[in-house]
Design an enzyme around this catalytic site. Structure first.
Site, mmCIF file in Angstrom:
data_model
loop_
_atom_site.group_PDB
_atom_site.id
_atom_site.type_symbol
_atom_site.label_atom_id
_atom_site.label_comp_id
_atom_site.label_asym_id
_atom_site.label_seq_id
_atom_site.Cartn_x
_atom_site.Cartn_y
_atom_site.Cartn_z
ATOM 1 N N ASP A 1 0.791 -1.180 0.118
ATOM 2 C CA ASP A 1 0.076 -0.030 0.130
ATOM 3 C C ASP A 1 1.086 1.377 0.073
ATOM 4 O OD1 ASP A 1 -2.176 1.607 0.220
ATOM 5 O OD2 ASP A 1 -2.968 0.828 2.065
ATOM 6 N N GLY B 1 -5.739 9.461 3.090
ATOM 7 C CA GLY B 1 -5.885 10.532 2.160
ATOM 8 C C GLY B 1 -7.077 10.130 1.134
ATOM 9 N N GLU C 1 -7.802 -0.372 5.357
ATOM 10 C CA GLU C 1 -6.441 -0.693 5.039
ATOM 11 C C GLU C 1 -5.764 -0.976 6.378
ATOM 12 O OE1 GLU C 1 -5.183 3.370 3.985
ATOM 13 O OE2 GLU C 1 -5.626 2.894 1.833
HETATM 14 C C1 5RP Z 1 -5.756 5.810 0.909
HETATM 15 C C2 5RP Z 1 -4.336 5.766 1.473
HETATM 16 C C3 5RP Z 1 -3.346 6.018 0.633
HETATM 17 O O1 5RP Z 1 -2.477 4.929 0.657
HETATM 18 C C4 5RP Z 1 -2.703 7.312 0.531
HETATM 19 O O2 5RP Z 1 -3.627 8.334 0.385
HETATM 20 C C5 5RP Z 1 -1.749 7.480 -0.466
HETATM 21 O O3 5RP Z 1 -2.459 7.720 -1.720
HETATM 22 P P1 5RP Z 1 -1.409 8.049 -3.004
HETATM 23 O O4 5RP Z 1 -0.787 6.784 -3.481
HETATM 24 O O5 5RP Z 1 -2.571 8.254 -4.169
HETATM 25 O O6 5RP Z 1 -0.608 9.209 -2.752
HETATM 26 O O7 5RP Z 1 -4.137 6.037 2.418
HETATM 27 O O8 5RP Z 1 -6.788 5.744 1.845
#
Ligand code: 5RP
Length: 224
Positions: free
Chosen positions: A81, A96, A103
């Site tokens: 992730d 975000g 998660e």
């Molecule tokens: C989603 C998350 C994502 O891992 C985090 O927002 C990073 O996102 P991106 O890869 O688009 O920068 O926690 O809930």
């Protein structure tokens, strides 16, 4: 290299490190999307994937990858992730994209958390990115008051509903000098489902996309 190219590079590096024919956990967001696409493009065989969001499940299925319910597995060898911020101790702010609760659940089941991120995500101290908190809707005002007591500035993520039917409040200005303690303290507030600090179950390894290539933290020689 552009930020997108860095994301693609770390996604490819994560795919190369996957156990063959195994089950994997898959995160959410633009970097996780690069990972899903890289899995399909490289035709890497996985037995199935547990997704941390409806969006990732849909993307996996679109590539013909079998999506498995978390309840159907005892453990996951690996969870891949992204993060909104990650520090040198591999504690993170996530959420975000609003998928923080699922998660955290999938990460809890995984033996190994591989964080994939471009170099803009590595920070000396967590906290510039507002901390997402998933909240049961009726508890919003209560949780916001508690956040203000902790020195934070809460703001509702307008028009957003999580996959679990809840709301998200993003909080700026919290002191994150002790992220594990803060993670626990916020999660004790009635009405909080979870918050986006991943300091207790932090990443085990970070694949960081830089202009010089993919850095592995801790370095592979230092890994057990
Ligand atoms: C989603 C998350 C994502 O891992 C985090 O927002 C990073 O996102 P991106 O890869 O688009 O920068 O926690 O809930």
């Amino acid at each position: 290299m552009t930020q997108d190219e860095l994301k693609q590079a770390v996604a490819a590096a994560a795919v190369e490190r996957l156990p063959r024919d195994g089950l994997i956990g898959v995160g959410t967001g633009s970097t996780a999307n690069c990972f899903i696409d890289a899995l399909a493009a490289r035709a890497v065989r996985v037995r199935g994937a547990v997704a941390s969001s409806e969006a990732s499940a849909q993307r996996l299925r679109g590539h013909g990858i079998t999506v498995v319910a978390l309840d159907a597995v005892d453990t996951l060898p690996v969870y891949v992730d992204g993060a909104d911020e990650i520090d040198s101790q591999l504690a993170m702010i996530k959420g975000g994209g609003g998928a923080l609760t699922r998660e955290k659940i999938v990460a809890a089941v995984a033996q190994r958390f591989v964080c994939i991120a471009d170099e803009s995500k590595l920070v000396e101290r967590l906290g510039r990115f507002p901390l997402p908190i998933e909240i049961i809707p009726m508890a919003r005002a209560h949780v916001e008051r508690q956040m203000i007591k902790l020195g934070g500035e809460p703001r509702l993520r307008a028009g957003f509903v999580t996959d679990n039917g809840n709301i998200i409040v993003d909080v700026r200005g919290l002191d994150m000098s002790a992220p594990s303690a803060l993670e626990g303290e916020i999660n004790q507030i009635a009405g909080v489902v979870t918050n986006g600090l991943f300091a207790r179950r932090r990443a085990d390894v970070l694949l960081l996309g830089t202009a010089q290539g993919v850095r592995v933290i801790p370095s592979e020689a230092a890994e057990p």
